[in-house]
Enzyme design. Structure first.
Site, PDB file in Angstrom:
ATOM      1  N   ARG A  84       0.829  -1.201   0.000  1.00 34.61           N
ATOM      2  CA  ARG A  84       0.000   0.000   0.000  1.00 34.61           C
ATOM      3  C   ARG A  84       0.871   1.263   0.000  1.00 34.61           C
ATOM      4  NH1 ARG A  84      -4.982  -1.844   0.170  1.00 34.61           N
ATOM      5  NH2 ARG A  84      -5.346  -3.782   1.303  1.00 34.61           N
ATOM      6  N   ASP A  85       0.456   2.234  -0.824  1.00 32.10           N
ATOM      7  CA  ASP A  85       1.142   3.514  -0.873  1.00 32.10           C
ATOM      8  C   ASP A  85       0.945   4.240   0.463  1.00 32.10           C
ATOM      9  OD1 ASP A  85       2.032   5.530  -3.492  1.00 32.10           O
ATOM     10  OD2 ASP A  85       1.675   6.433  -1.528  1.00 32.10           O
ATOM     11  N   ASN A 130       4.917   6.317 -13.676  1.00 30.12           N
ATOM     12  CA  ASN A 130       5.540   7.601 -13.963  1.00 30.12           C
ATOM     13  C   ASN A 130       7.005   7.367 -14.337  1.00 30.12           C
ATOM     14  OD1 ASN A 130       3.242   9.182 -13.284  1.00 30.12           O
ATOM     15  ND2 ASN A 130       3.723   8.971 -11.112  1.00 30.12           N
ATOM     16  N   VAL A 184      10.394   8.074  -6.736  1.00 28.43           N
ATOM     17  CA  VAL A 184      11.164   6.918  -6.266  1.00 28.43           C
ATOM     18  C   VAL A 184      11.689   6.193  -7.506  1.00 28.43           C
ATOM     19  CG1 VAL A 184      11.133   4.759  -4.971  1.00 28.43           C
ATOM     20  CG2 VAL A 184       9.737   6.694  -4.189  1.00 28.43           C
ATOM     21  N   HIS A 200       7.760   1.305 -10.491  1.00 28.00           N
ATOM     22  CA  HIS A 200       6.590   0.852  -9.740  1.00 28.00           C
ATOM     23  C   HIS A 200       5.326   1.173 -10.531  1.00 28.00           C
ATOM     24  CE1 HIS A 200       7.925   4.825  -8.401  1.00 28.00           C
ATOM     25  NE2 HIS A 200       6.652   5.150  -8.325  1.00 28.00           N
ATOM     26  N   HIS A 218       1.567   1.953 -10.304  1.00 23.82           N
ATOM     27  CA  HIS A 218       0.508   2.411  -9.402  1.00 23.82           C
ATOM     28  C   HIS A 218      -0.792   1.691  -9.767  1.00 23.82           C
ATOM     29  CE1 HIS A 218       2.444   6.157  -7.703  1.00 23.82           C
ATOM     30  NE2 HIS A 218       3.173   6.033  -8.799  1.00 23.82           N
TER      31      HIS A 218
HETATM   32  P1  AMP Z   1       6.115   8.182  -7.991  1.00 21.20           P
HETATM   33  O1  AMP Z   1       5.836   9.617  -7.656  1.00 21.20           O
HETATM   34  O2  AMP Z   1       5.428   7.673  -9.227  1.00 21.20           O
HETATM   35  O3  AMP Z   1       7.612   7.893  -8.017  1.00 21.20           O
HETATM   36  O4  AMP Z   1       5.497   7.327  -6.808  1.00 21.20           O
HETATM   37  C1  AMP Z   1       6.172   7.124  -5.612  1.00 21.20           C
HETATM   38  C2  AMP Z   1       5.135   6.687  -4.630  1.00 21.20           C
HETATM   39  O5  AMP Z   1       5.789   6.101  -3.518  1.00 21.20           O
HETATM   40  C3  AMP Z   1       4.293   7.841  -4.083  1.00 21.20           C
HETATM   41  O6  AMP Z   1       2.919   7.615  -4.370  1.00 21.20           O
HETATM   42  C4  AMP Z   1       4.590   7.817  -2.586  1.00 21.20           C
HETATM   43  O7  AMP Z   1       3.472   8.145  -1.815  1.00 21.20           O
HETATM   44  C5  AMP Z   1       5.042   6.388  -2.388  1.00 21.20           C
HETATM   45  N1  AMP Z   1       5.892   6.187  -1.244  1.00 21.20           N
HETATM   46  C6  AMP Z   1       6.942   6.950  -0.849  1.00 21.20           C
HETATM   47  N2  AMP Z   1       7.474   6.455   0.275  1.00 21.20           N
HETATM   48  C7  AMP Z   1       6.744   5.357   0.602  1.00 21.20           C
HETATM   49  C8  AMP Z   1       6.775   4.421   1.667  1.00 21.20           C
HETATM   50  N3  AMP Z   1       7.687   4.502   2.636  1.00 21.20           N
HETATM   51  N4  AMP Z   1       5.860   3.413   1.685  1.00 21.20           N
HETATM   52  C9  AMP Z   1       4.918   3.321   0.723  1.00 21.20           C
HETATM   53  N5  AMP Z   1       4.843   4.171  -0.318  1.00 21.20           N
HETATM   54  C10 AMP Z   1       5.727   5.184  -0.368  1.00 21.20           C
END
Ligand code: AMP
Ligand code: ZN
Length: 114
Positions: free
Chosen positions: A29-30, A87, A96, A100, A102
């Protein structure tokens, strides 16, 4: 990669809220959900961005989508519908740099995305 947050999830150094796992894929989960269901599906092997994909990765990317489909069914969002997206790089909002997928659902999704 030692400095990659999602690799630390894979290694178990940090424990996310896991909803699916197999030999190649982890889904959790995000932490900052943008919908009632917001799950991130990642390959266990570090790949930084979509731009880094190789032809050998085709099966692995397919597995991300099959995992997303299974989680969507389990979350009860398969029929109303859901969105999957990746993304790629900062211009698209990637923060990140471990690829990944979404999985977002549980509310109506607007289009075009922001
Ligand atoms: P993006 O912006 O496409 O790189 O998505 C990165 C996602 O990682 C975002 O939706 C963040 O909310 C999520 N994220 C960042 N840190 C964590 C974490 N520690 N646990 C779960 N999700 C995270
Ligand atoms: Zn990584």
């Amino acid at each position: 990669m030692t400095d990659c947050l999602f690799c630390k999830f894979v290694s178990g150094e940090i424990k996310p809220n896991v909803v699916y796992e197999d030999g190649d894929v982890l889904a959790f989960r995000d932490v900052n959900p943008q919908a009632p269901t917001h799950v991130l599906v990642i390959p266990k092997r570090h790949i930084s961005t979509l731009n880094d994909l190789q032809s050998d990765d085709a099966e692995l990317i397919g597995k991300l989508y099959l995992a997303a489909k299974q989680v969507a069914e389990e979350e009860g969002i398969a029929e109303p519908g859901y969105r999957t997206l990746i993304n790629c790089n900062a211009g698209a909002g990637q923060t990140v740099f471990h690829i990944h997928l979404h999985l977002l659902g549980g509310r109506p999704m607007g289009w075009p995305p922001g």
